[in-house]
Write an enzyme that holds these catalytic residues in place. Structure first.
Site, PDB file in Angstrom:
ATOM      1  N   LYS A 278      13.341 -46.819 -54.693  1.00  0.00           N
ATOM      2  CA  LYS A 278      12.740 -46.469 -55.959  1.00  0.00           C
ATOM      3  C   LYS A 278      13.700 -45.696 -56.857  1.00  0.00           C
ATOM      4  O   LYS A 278      13.510 -45.615 -58.055  1.00  0.00           O
ATOM      5  CB  LYS A 278      11.497 -45.582 -55.720  1.00  0.00           C
ATOM      6  CG  LYS A 278      10.452 -46.227 -54.841  1.00  0.00           C
ATOM      7  CD  LYS A 278       9.355 -45.185 -54.540  1.00  0.00           C
ATOM      8  CE  LYS A 278       8.503 -45.640 -53.388  1.00  0.00           C
ATOM      9  NZ  LYS A 278       7.614 -44.542 -52.943  1.00  0.00           N
TER      10      LYS A 278
ATOM     11  N   ILE B  18      20.626 -33.460 -55.019  1.00  0.00           N
ATOM     12  CA  ILE B  18      20.130 -33.423 -56.396  1.00  0.00           C
ATOM     13  C   ILE B  18      18.801 -34.170 -56.538  1.00  0.00           C
ATOM     14  O   ILE B  18      18.537 -35.111 -55.780  1.00  0.00           O
ATOM     15  CB  ILE B  18      21.179 -33.989 -57.383  1.00  0.00           C
ATOM     16  CG1 ILE B  18      21.649 -35.396 -56.952  1.00  0.00           C
ATOM     17  CG2 ILE B  18      22.368 -33.041 -57.506  1.00  0.00           C
ATOM     18  CD1 ILE B  18      22.639 -36.048 -57.900  1.00  0.00           C
TER      19      ILE B  18
ATOM     20  N   ASP C  25      25.972 -42.196 -51.154  1.00  0.00           N
ATOM     21  CA  ASP C  25      26.290 -41.015 -50.345  1.00  0.00           C
ATOM     22  C   ASP C  25      27.102 -41.469 -49.128  1.00  0.00           C
ATOM     23  O   ASP C  25      28.329 -41.545 -49.199  1.00  0.00           O
ATOM     24  CB  ASP C  25      24.963 -40.331 -49.968  1.00  0.00           C
ATOM     25  CG  ASP C  25      25.139 -39.072 -49.146  1.00  0.00           C
ATOM     26  OD1 ASP C  25      26.264 -38.550 -49.099  1.00  0.00           O
ATOM     27  OD2 ASP C  25      24.155 -38.604 -48.550  1.00  0.00           O
TER      28      ASP C  25
END
Ligand code: 5GP
Ligand code: MG
Length: 181
Positions: free
Chosen positions: A44, A153, A103
Site C-alpha cells: 500500500k 519514517i 530498504d
C-alpha cells in the site's frame, strides 16, 4: 488521539515532496521520450506517491497495482507473498515499478523478478526513498526521490502498523508512539 502529537520531527514537508516529485516526473518523461508506459504501484505504501507523481508525467500511462507482503523466515531470507497480482498484461510493454521505500532491497528485487517473467519490453524501478544503509541484497532503483538515513519514517503513504499513511508530510515518530506488537 492526535496524529501530529506522535511526530518527533518533520523531515520532508508537503512542499518539499511536491517539488522533488515534479523534478522526478520531468526526468521520467524525458527518459521515456513519448513511449507508452505501464506504471505498477506496489501497495500500500506507494499509493500516494504514485498518484502525485503520475499527474506530473505527460505520457500515455496505464496504471496497475500489485499488493505483496513479506514474511521473515528465520533470520535472513524473506518470502514474498502476492496478495493481489496484476490485472493487466505487461507483455511487450515498458514497465515502471514504483515503491515507497527500498530498504533491504528484498521487496523491489523480488517483485521485479516476478514481473520480468511476464516479458515486458523494459522494466525500471522508482522509489520515493532509498535507505542505502539497510541494503541486504544487491538492488539499485533507477529513479530515487531521496536518500534517507537509518531511521524509520512515516507519512505520505508510509505506515507504522498501518497507521500514519495519511500524514501529508514525512517524519519520525516519537518513542512513546512506538508500541511493541
Ligand atoms: P525492503 O523489502 O526493501 O526491506 O523493504 C521495503 C518495505 O519495507 C517498504 O515497502 C516499507 O513497507 C517497509 N519499510 C522499510 N523502511 C521503512 C521505513 O523507514 N518506514 C516505513 N514506514 N516502512 C519502511
Ligand atoms: Mg509497509
Amino acid at each position: 488521539m492526535n496524529y501530529l502529537s506522535d511526530i518527533k520531527e518533520i523531515l520532508y514537508s508537503p512542499r518539499d515532496i511536491d517539488e522533488r516529485i515534479q523534478g522526478l516526473a520531468k526526468q521520467i518523461q524525458t527518459d521515456y521520450n513519448g513511449e507508452d508506459v505501464v506504471i505498477i504501484s506496489i501497495l500500500k505504501g506507494s499509493f500516494i506517491f504514485t498518484s502525485d507523481l503520475i499527474r506530473y508525467i505527460n505520457l500515455r500511462l496505464a496504471i496497475d497495482f500489485i499488493h505483496v507482503s513479506s514474511y521473515r523466515e528465520g533470520m535472513t531470507s524473506k518470502e514474498l507473498i502476492i496478495n493481489k497480482g496484476l490485472s493487466s498484461n505487461i507483455n511487450n510493454k515498458h514497465v515502471l515499478l514504483i515503491d515507497d521505500i527500498i530498504d533491504t532491497g528484498n521487496t523491489l528485487k523480488q517483485v521485479k523478478e516476478i514481473l520480468t517473467k511476464e516479458n515486458p519490453l523494459s522494466i525500471k524501478t522508482c522509489v520515493l526513498y532509498n535507505k542505502p544503509s539497510g541494503r541486504k541484497v544487491e538492488m539499485v532503483a533507477d529513479y530515487v526521490a531521496y536518500d534517507v538515513g537509518n531511521y524509520f519514517i512515516v507519512g505520505y503513504g508510509l505506515d507504522y502498523n498501518e497507521k500514519y499513511r495519511n500524514l501529508p508530510f514525512v517524519g519520525i515518530l516519537r518513542e512513546e508512539a512506538i508500541t511493541k506488537i
